[in-house]
Design an enzyme around this catalytic site. Structure first.
Site: not given
Ligand code: XMP
Ligand code: MG
Length: 180
Positions: A45, A103, A166
């Site tokens: 990403g 996130d 992406r």
């Molecule tokens: P955490 O919860 O571990 O997640 O902080 C991080 C990863 O979750 C994905 N992520 C998203 N991907 N739209 C996306 O396309 C979103 O709104 C989103 N929120 C979390 C992302 O891969 C990130 O590395």
């Molecule tokens: Mg990611």
């Protein structure tokens, strides 16, 4: 057919992201002058952001990649798997993790612990997007943040939904009917 029609609203355009990258790059240039940092891009990403950010940096730096995934569909699963480790030796090096979005923070919490065990001289995080409302861990505080986003599922500029979107040149909110 046109995936731009799957987007409810555009949050950040490519020129806006570029402007923010110029600002972040100048902060990083100041902080890491003469330190030759390792810019560690988390696959997949963060690649568009890593490219746009570092092209504005004027100091010497090295690139590396790491892959950790915790995400399936639109809900962060909490299970983090590291499937690719950095190829450079990180010991005594200044390391800057580049991420697309934070996130819950679970991914970076795991990644940070693994990297700390390799004894870098310093370890910081630069993330394009931050969703602080979703945070479940309290040990992740990114020093450099592109934009704060509301609690909506966003795609584009590296961010995917089931691996698609992406390649959109902007960050936008996906229409709910696309994943419901
Ligand atoms: P955490 O919860 O571990 O997640 O902080 C991080 C990863 O979750 C994905 N992520 C998203 N991907 N739209 C996306 O396309 C979103 O709104 C989103 N929120 C979390 C992302 O891969 C990130 O590395
Ligand atoms: Mg990611």
């Amino acid at each position: 057919m046109d995936i731009n029609n799957h987007i409810k609203k555009v949050l950040f355009t490519e020129p806006e992201i570029n402007e923010r990258c110029i600002e972040l790059a100048s902060e990083l240039d100041k902080e890491y002058e003469d330190k030759k940092p390792i810019m560690l891009s988390l696959l997949k990403g963060s690649v568009p952001f890593a490219t746009m950010l570092t092209k504005h940096m004027k100091i010497s730096l090295e690139f590396d990649y790491m892959k950790a995934s915790s995400y399936h569909g639109t809900i962060s699963s909490g299970n983090v798997a590291v499937t690719l480790m950095p190829s450079l030796k990180l010991e005594n090096r200044h390391v800057v993790i580049i991420e697309d979005i934070i996130d819950t923070g679970t991914t970076l919490s795991t990644v940070t612990k693994i990297l700390q065990d390799l004894h870098p001289a310093s370890l910081e995080i630069v993330t394009l997007l931050d969703k602080p409302a979703m945070r479940k861990v309290n040990d992740i505080k990114p020093k450099y943040v592109g934009f704060i986003v509301p609690n909506e599922f966003v795609v584009g500029f590296g961010l995917d939904f089931n691996e698609d979107y992406r390649h959109l040149p902007y960050v936008g909110v996906l229409k709910e009917e696309m994943y419901k």
